[in-house]
Design an enzyme around this catalytic site. Structure first.
Site, PDB file in Angstrom:
ATOM      1  N   GLY A 182      -8.481 -53.568   0.395  1.00  0.00           N
ATOM      2  CA  GLY A 182      -7.528 -53.907   1.446  1.00  0.00           C
ATOM      3  C   GLY A 182      -8.218 -53.913   2.805  1.00  0.00           C
ATOM      4  CB  SER A 235       1.159 -41.567  11.501  1.00  0.00           C
ATOM      5  OG  SER A 235      -0.023 -41.602  12.274  1.00  0.00           O
ATOM      6  CG  LEU A 236      -1.741 -36.134  10.316  1.00  0.00           C
ATOM      7  CD1 LEU A 236      -2.976 -35.409   9.819  1.00  0.00           C
ATOM      8  CD2 LEU A 236      -0.610 -35.145  10.550  1.00  0.00           C
ATOM      9  CB  SER A 237      -1.806 -41.484  15.148  1.00  0.00           C
ATOM     10  OG  SER A 237      -2.753 -41.986  14.232  1.00  0.00           O
ATOM     11  CG  ASP A 284      -9.784 -48.735  10.613  1.00  0.00           C
ATOM     12  OD1 ASP A 284      -9.472 -47.609  11.053  1.00  0.00           O
ATOM     13  OD2 ASP A 284      -8.948 -49.571  10.226  1.00  0.00           O
ATOM     14  CE  LYS A 301      -5.458 -50.339   9.479  1.00  0.00           C
ATOM     15  NZ  LYS A 301      -6.587 -49.508   9.056  1.00  0.00           N
TER      16      LYS A 301
END
Length: 262
Positions: A127, A14-16, A102, A66
């Site tokens: 999804g 992840s880039l978070s 999102d 999620k």
């Protein structure tokens, strides 16, 4: 020090953490952001433990949790309740609140002046992220949406469409499309069908690494919406929920991210 993290089954990629830790440094916020990678069998035990941690103030949730996260929360905002998926949690001593950034994050990636109401839109995959995108474009006026999936799924939000369409029939609809949104991890449009897509069609992929995905690479002359754009837009909204203001995406941050997603 306040703690924040992203949880999923492949969050080591992840880039978070890079995004949020950059903003923490820029705005002199005493906090750190990291990742937790967990298998499905361990998810419930892991998240219960982390939600009890008094130092954890915020959590981002990614694939495939999620929907699974919802049972651990006290309250949901109206959008995550309707979508049935949460990607942002505010964790306090008194309440664990779920939000979905999102849907509005995706809407902010669309080019200025793009007419959702008159456009023919194709979504590939259905999804959690695709459902948030579907909700987003419906809420903002889209009328002509076709959703294709490898397996038959019941479609949310729309009375007109009951089920996803068979992916094998997508070739019949490519030529009239104005926007194609790929939410699958791979390119599911067969090579001989790609030439049916006109140069006026906008191609969008939610996968952000590499920036030019296998799907986007097939269309060098088309306008594109890159996955990193959606990641940044939903991150801005998560940050605003936690801190009350929207952080800036500056050239230095973009330079860091572009190096990471080559």
């Amino acid at each position: 020090m306040k703690q924040f993290f992203v949880i999923g089954n492949r969050t080591s990629k992840s880039l978070s953490p890079a995004i949020f830790n950059y903003w923490f440094a820029k705005y002199k916020i005493q906090a750190r952001y990291y990742y937790i990678e967990t298998k499905e069998k361990d998810f419930d035990k892991t998240i219960v433990k982390e939600l009890k941690n008094k130092d954890v103030f915020g959590i981002n949730v990614t694939i495939p949790y999620k929907e699974k996260i919802i049972k651990h929360l006290d309250t949901l905002d109206k959008h995550s309740k309707y979508i049935g998926a949460v990607n942002c949690i505010t964790n306090t001593k008194y309440k664990k609140k779920g939000s979905n950034t999102d849907w509005s994050g995706y809407y902010k990636t669309l080019p200025k002046g793009f007419n959702l109401k008159k456009s023919n839109i194709i979504i590939i995959g259905y999804g959690g992220a695709a459902q948030a995108i579907h909700y987003s474009i419906l809420k903002n006026g889209a009328k002509k949406i076709k959703i294709f999936n490898r397996t038959k799924k019941r479609v949310k939000f729309s009375n007109k469409i009951k089920y996803t369409l068979n992916l094998k029939t997508i070739n019949e609809h490519l030529g009239s499309s104005d926007l194609i949104i790929n939410t699958a991890p791979k390119n599911l449009i067969k090579k001989h069908d790609q030439k049916k897509i006109g140069k006026q069609t906008i191609l969008s992929d939610i996968v952000y690494k590499p920036k030019i995905t296998t799907f986007l690479k097939q269309f060098p002359d088309n306008k594109k919406i890159f996955g990193i754009t959606m990641l940044l837009e939903q991150a801005i909204l998560s940050f605003k929920i936690w801190f009350g203001f929207a952080p800036k995406v500056d050239k230095k941050l973009l330079s860091i991210l572009n190096r990471l997603i080559k």
